[in-house]
Design a protein around this motif. Structure first.
Motif, PDB file in Angstrom:
ATOM      1  N   LEU A  50       0.836  12.126  -5.174  1.00 12.28           N
ATOM      2  CA  LEU A  50       1.679  11.238  -5.974  1.00 12.28           C
ATOM      3  C   LEU A  50       1.473   9.783  -5.575  1.00 12.28           C
ATOM      4  O   LEU A  50       1.407   8.895  -6.436  1.00 12.28           O
ATOM      5  N   ALA A  51       1.366   9.531  -4.282  1.00  8.75           N
ATOM      6  CA  ALA A  51       1.125   8.161  -3.824  1.00  8.75           C
ATOM      7  C   ALA A  51      -0.217   7.652  -4.329  1.00  8.75           C
ATOM      8  O   ALA A  51      -0.397   6.445  -4.543  1.00  8.75           O
ATOM      9  N   ARG A  58       3.310  18.117   1.768  1.00  2.86           N
ATOM     10  CA  ARG A  58       2.626  16.957   2.339  1.00  2.86           C
ATOM     11  C   ARG A  58       1.489  16.488   1.415  1.00  2.86           C
ATOM     12  O   ARG A  58       1.346  15.297   1.137  1.00  2.86           O
ATOM     13  N   GLU A  59       0.693  17.428   0.932  1.00  5.84           N
ATOM     14  CA  GLU A  59      -0.437  17.063   0.084  1.00  5.84           C
ATOM     15  C   GLU A  59       0.008  16.612  -1.298  1.00  5.84           C
ATOM     16  O   GLU A  59      -0.616  15.734  -1.910  1.00  5.84           O
ATOM     17  N   ASP A 111       0.851  -1.187   0.000  1.00  6.42           N
ATOM     18  CA  ASP A 111       0.000   0.000   0.000  1.00  6.42           C
ATOM     19  C   ASP A 111       0.891   1.244   0.000  1.00  6.42           C
ATOM     20  O   ASP A 111       1.503   1.590   1.017  1.00  6.42           O
ATOM     21  N   MET A 112       0.974   1.897  -1.162  1.00  8.10           N
ATOM     22  CA  MET A 112       1.850   3.061  -1.296  1.00  8.10           C
ATOM     23  C   MET A 112       1.349   4.245  -0.492  1.00  8.10           C
ATOM     24  O   MET A 112       2.145   5.060  -0.011  1.00  8.10           O
ATOM     25  N   GLN A 113       0.050   4.364  -0.302  1.00  4.05           N
ATOM     26  CA  GLN A 113      -0.491   5.478   0.476  1.00  4.05           C
ATOM     27  C   GLN A 113      -0.128   5.328   1.957  1.00  4.05           C
ATOM     28  O   GLN A 113       0.167   6.315   2.629  1.00  4.05           O
ATOM     29  N   ARG A 114      -0.134   4.097   2.459  1.00  3.63           N
ATOM     30  CA  ARG A 114       0.269   3.889   3.850  1.00  3.63           C
ATOM     31  C   ARG A 114       1.763   4.149   4.027  1.00  3.63           C
ATOM     32  O   ARG A 114       2.190   4.691   5.054  1.00  3.63           O
TER      33      ARG A 114
END
Length: 566
Positions: A284-285, A278-279, A243-246
């Protein structure tokens, strides 16, 4: 000199290999959720085996696996022996190499089927490789923890070196410190566990990593893996996710639990990032938020696995229009080797242009992406370069090698006969040939017609090197073939079906013949005798390749762009 730290690396590598090699379970009535209870619900990555492979598959694979490990042991043994031959008999380095040789031999013995059983790992043991936070943990079921400890004892005895021991909650573990990193290995409860963590972690943190203190909410509670299995029609033999977002969240949001401890030690503070960065990192993730992988078929005759890189909807939609149908692409019809790609260059250009448009309309403001944003101008320049219109008509190719006869790597003898063919898919193929006639009188003399009939071609510059070369032309492709059946094969290539839906890339090979060729190539002596493998090592490598070829009949893969991703 062989340092103990190298022995420690070997030990943990063996532990991870053992964990990954065991797929399935030892007690069929045990709930799959038991091993998942150790995996945090928010783990950034996890790969687990929840169901045993069929017994027939184990029966088929085990002899080849043992033979491969035996051959690999010979390779390592030969390399260490060659190093020892360079040293005096009374050298301390030679003595260390002797110990390393014995330890490696014991490790390799453990990686055989009987070796794993002697370490308490049955052929059907559940396994999990996951992140407790970002810290990697490998876990494998044990039939008897004492056997696992005894196996480590044997390796230490052969190496004449012992790992350090620690105790926590009545459990004994072993560890090796490499500067600020600690490698931990041990039988914890009914599991063999291996992990890598900072040396400064205290007992409370270690308990969490080792799973002695289980997470309040685990991945079984979320149903995430069960949903992946159902959604992608995976079996439970192995399923995984990244999970790239995690992963991104670890570095841009206030960290929690072990991640907070780890980042504090690294002196990393997410608060140093401004809200804009940060956003944008989060955005990108979100382009490729998750990767999932698993088997769709696993039995004694066939292994099918799928990996999906999920993509943001607009990216997935843009990519899904790029693949194009090419004769023979994605259709494994035999032969030694085939490879091809199918693409719509105009769709690819449009996709790239849309990305540049998006970056111009909403440019990156974070200074960390300044170089990426600067690339927009370079991309525009590339798109503005003139391209002949016929180039955009090229849709891909399929190349097939049916056979190679008489090739002798050892004696550096080229093949005596090759059966091969290539089809180039292109809109308005006659126009392409017309352009070719302007530069080659030989092509003009062929008087090729777009009727699919093959014409023999003998290029003067190749002389006698190429025999039986034939060309065939269709309205949307041109084919080349060589060999005894080249005339019929050239025409057949133009008429071959393409897989549906069309893949972007496809490969297929006869594993037995292919790996036999690779094995023969390994027998060739190189020019640098100092770095050259010993004959015994080359023979062992050849044997390994032949064993791989005996395991598999054919090996193939397709890369597809779909509405879900890659």
């Amino acid at each position: 000199m062989i340092k103990f730290s190298k022995f420690g690396r070997l030990a943990v590598a063996a532990a991870f290999a053992l964990a990954i090699a065991a797929c399935g379970k030892t007690e069929k009535d045990r709930e799959a959720a038991e091993i998942l209870a150790f995996v945090p619900a928010d783990t950034p990555y996890v790969f687990v085996g929840l169901e045993p492979a069929p017994e027939e598959l184990f029966d088929k694979l085990e002899p080849q696996v043992d033979s491969m490990m035996s051959a690999y042991r010979k390779v390592i043994d030969s390399a260490l022996e060659a190093e020892m031959a360079k040293l005096p008999d009374d050298s301390s380095d030679r003595a260390e190499l002797l110990k390393a040789r014995a330890a490696v031999g014991e490790l390799m013995s453990l990686m055989t089927i009987d070796g794993m059983r002697s370490a308490g790992i049955e052929r059907g043991a559940k396994f999990a490789l996951y992140g407790n936070g970002v810290i990697p943990v490998a876990r494998v079921e044990l039939t008897d923890p004492a056997l696992f400890d005894a196996a480590i004892d044997r390796v230490e005895e052969k190496a004449s070196k012992a790992m350090q021991k620690g105790e926590i909650g009545g459990e004994t573990y072993r560890y090796v410190d490499l500067e600020q990193v600690r490698i931990v290995l041990g039988a914890i409860g009914n599991y063999g566990v291996a992990t890598v963590l900072p040396t400064s972690f205290d007992d409370a943190q270690l308990r969490v990593v080792l799973g002695m203190d289980k997470p309040e909410k685990n991945i079984a509670d979320t149903g995430e893996l069960a949903a992946i299995i159902e959604d992608f029609d995976f079996t439970e033999h192995m399923v995984g996710l990244v999970d790239m977002q995690r992963i991104a969240s670890v570095f841009i949001d206030p960290p929690t639990s072990l991640n907070a401890d780890l980042l504090a030690l690294a002196k990393y503070d997410a608060a140093d990032l401004d809200d804009v960065c940060r956003e944008e990192i989060r955005s990108l993730a979100g382009i490729a938020p998750r990767m999932v992988v698993g088997y769709t078929t696993l039995d004694a005759d066939r292994l099918d696995s799928t990996m999906i890189v999920e993509l943001r909807d607009d990216i997935a939609t843009g990519l899904s229009g790029i693949p194009a149908s090419v004769p023979g692409l994605g259709v494994a019809e035999g032969g030694l080797f085939s490879f091809g790609m199918g693409f719509d260059l105009q769709a690819l250009r449009s996709f790239y242009e849309a990305r540049l448009d998006a970056m111009e309309a909403d440019p990156f403001k974070c200074d960390k992406f300044a170089d990426l944003q600067a690339g927009v101008a370079q991309g525009r320049q590339a798109l503005n370069q003139p391209v002949p219109p016929i180039v955009y008509g090229i849709r891909g190719f399929t190349a097939v090698v049916d056979s190679i006869e008489g090739l002798d790597f050892a004696n550096k003898q080229p093949p005596e006969d090759i059966e091969a063919s290539l089809v180039l898919a292109v809109d308005n193929a006659p126009q392409l040939i017309s352009l070719g006639t302007m530069f080659s009188p030989e092509i003009a003399a062929l008087n090729l017609q777009p009727d699919g009939k093959a014409v023999q071609f003998v290029p003067q510059q190749l002389g006698d090197q190429v025999d039986n070369l034939w060309l065939a032309l269709g309205e949307d492709g041109v084919a080349f073939a060589m060999g005894d059946s080249a005339e019929s094969q050239a025409s057949a290539m133009l008429k071959a079906e393409s897989a549906a839906p069309a893949p972007f890339m496809s490969m297929s090979m006869d594993a037995g013949r292919y790996y036999a060729l690779i094995g023969d190539a390994m027998m060739i002596e190189g020019d640098n005798q100092e770095d050259e493998l010993q004959p015994e090592a080359r023979e062992a490598l050849r044997d390994m390749m032949q064993q791989v070829g005996e395991i598999y009949d054919r090996v193939s893969f397709d890369v597809r762009f779909t509405a879900r991703g890659i």
